[in-house]
Design an enzyme around this catalytic site. Structure first.
Site, PDB file in Angstrom:
ATOM      1  CG  HIS A  35      38.989  32.115  46.628  1.00 24.73           C
ATOM      2  ND1 HIS A  35      38.384  33.460  46.283  1.00 24.73           N
ATOM      3  CD2 HIS A  35      38.488  31.220  45.422  1.00 24.73           C
ATOM      4  CE1 HIS A  35      37.732  33.359  45.309  1.00 24.73           C
ATOM      5  NE2 HIS A  35      37.734  32.109  44.627  1.00 24.73           N
ATOM      6  CG  ASP A  55      39.244  36.214  48.018  1.00 27.94           C
ATOM      7  OD1 ASP A  55      40.224  35.834  47.659  1.00 27.94           O
ATOM      8  OD2 ASP A  55      38.246  35.810  47.525  1.00 27.94           O
ATOM      9  CB  SER A  74      37.241  33.069  41.777  1.00 28.00           C
ATOM     10  OG  SER A  74      36.363  32.886  42.756  1.00 28.00           O
ATOM     11  N   GLY A  75      38.690  35.696  41.002  1.00 27.64           N
ATOM     12  CA  GLY A  75      40.018  36.688  40.790  1.00 27.64           C
ATOM     13  C   GLY A  75      39.820  37.461  39.543  1.00 27.64           C
TER      14      GLY A  75
END
Length: 268
Positions: free
Chosen positions: A76, A124, A218-219
């Site tokens: 994402h 994801d 995120s990530g």
């Protein structure tokens, strides 16, 4: 219906909340909640993923250097068309220490089962091919990946790392932070009153107390201690939109050990 919050932070871009449940941490509000500032370069595989807007680059997500020219992050974070760069050896986003290495991204590989319309579907995960090889040293190192299929026990010692706010709605931090997030096993995390069926077996949960991941993480990696060594067992994905450290809604990560075969097929 409970919504989820994605874990990325784009200063100039705010995404609408997604239905049904997960909400990505891709907004400009929060990142590591609680925790503490990490010792500079103590997580040398942590990278800052940045996008270009106008003439400047802005931090949006974390990631993990897994080969000298490959970075692991969340799908994402990179499922829009942008100019990306990666900063290795980073600690203070506002200061150049001379330890940083700046790399452009030549190719983005997103898992084929990823769907931006439903983070709860999983997958994801993305790989970024760097335009040049990183120089490995005391400040830039490769993250270690777990063996395929490995699942860690409940309460295994893990840390999330990332840049950002220290509480829901709190002030931003330019310094890399770390927070201790003990692993929550799938049986607990997927039970009624916790995440229920939203959490799949290809995900891993951690935390659930006062500390958590949040927007901007995120990530980034979930670093878990196994036999005296840290392995990257998770990719930060989402939290509850009711609050990043909402009770019984621990931070949810993509489980790295579920995707070894896909990663190998891309990097080969």
């Amino acid at each position: 219906m409970l919504r989820l919050l994605l874990l990325a932070c784009i200063t100039a871009l705010v995404l609408a909340e997604l239905e049904p449940q997960p909400r990505y941490l891709e907004e400009s509000e929060e990142r590591v909640v609680g925790g503490e500032v990490a010792r500079p370069n103590s997580w040398p595989w942590q990278i800052s993923l940045q996008y270009k807007s106008g003439s400047r680059f802005y931090h949006t997500c974390g990631g993990t250097l897994i080969k000298r020219d490959w970075v692991l992050t969340a799908a994402h974070c990179v499922d829009s068309s942008r100019t990306w760069r990666v900063i290795l050896g980073e600690h203070d986003l506002n200061t150049n220490s001379g330890r940083e290495q700046i790399m452009s991204v030549s190719k983005v590989h997103i898992h084929p089962r990823w769907s931006s319309s439903s983070v709860a579907a999983g997958s994801d995960i993305a790989l970024l091919k760097l335009s040049s090889m990183a120089t490995l040293n005391s400040y830039v190192a490769l993250g270690s990946l777990p063996p395929s299929g490995q699942i860690l026990p409940h309460n295994n010692n893990c840390y999330i790392t990332g840049w950002g706010r220290t509480s829901t709605g709190g002030s931003l931090s330019a310094l890399l932070k770390q927070a201790h997030l003990p692993l929550v096993d799938h049986e607990t995390c997927s039970s009624s009153g916790w995440w229920g069926s939203t959490v799949k077996t290809t995900m891993v949960c951690a935390g659930g107390g006062s500390d958590s991941g949040c927007n901007g993480d995120s990530g980034g990696p979930l670093n878990c201690l196994v036999n005296g060594k840290y392995y990257v067992h998770g990719i930060a994905s989402f939290v509850s939109s009711y609050g990043c450290n909402y009770p019984k809604k621990p931070t949810v990560f993509t489980r790295v050990s579920a995707y070894n075969q896909w990663m190998d097929s891309i990097m080969m």
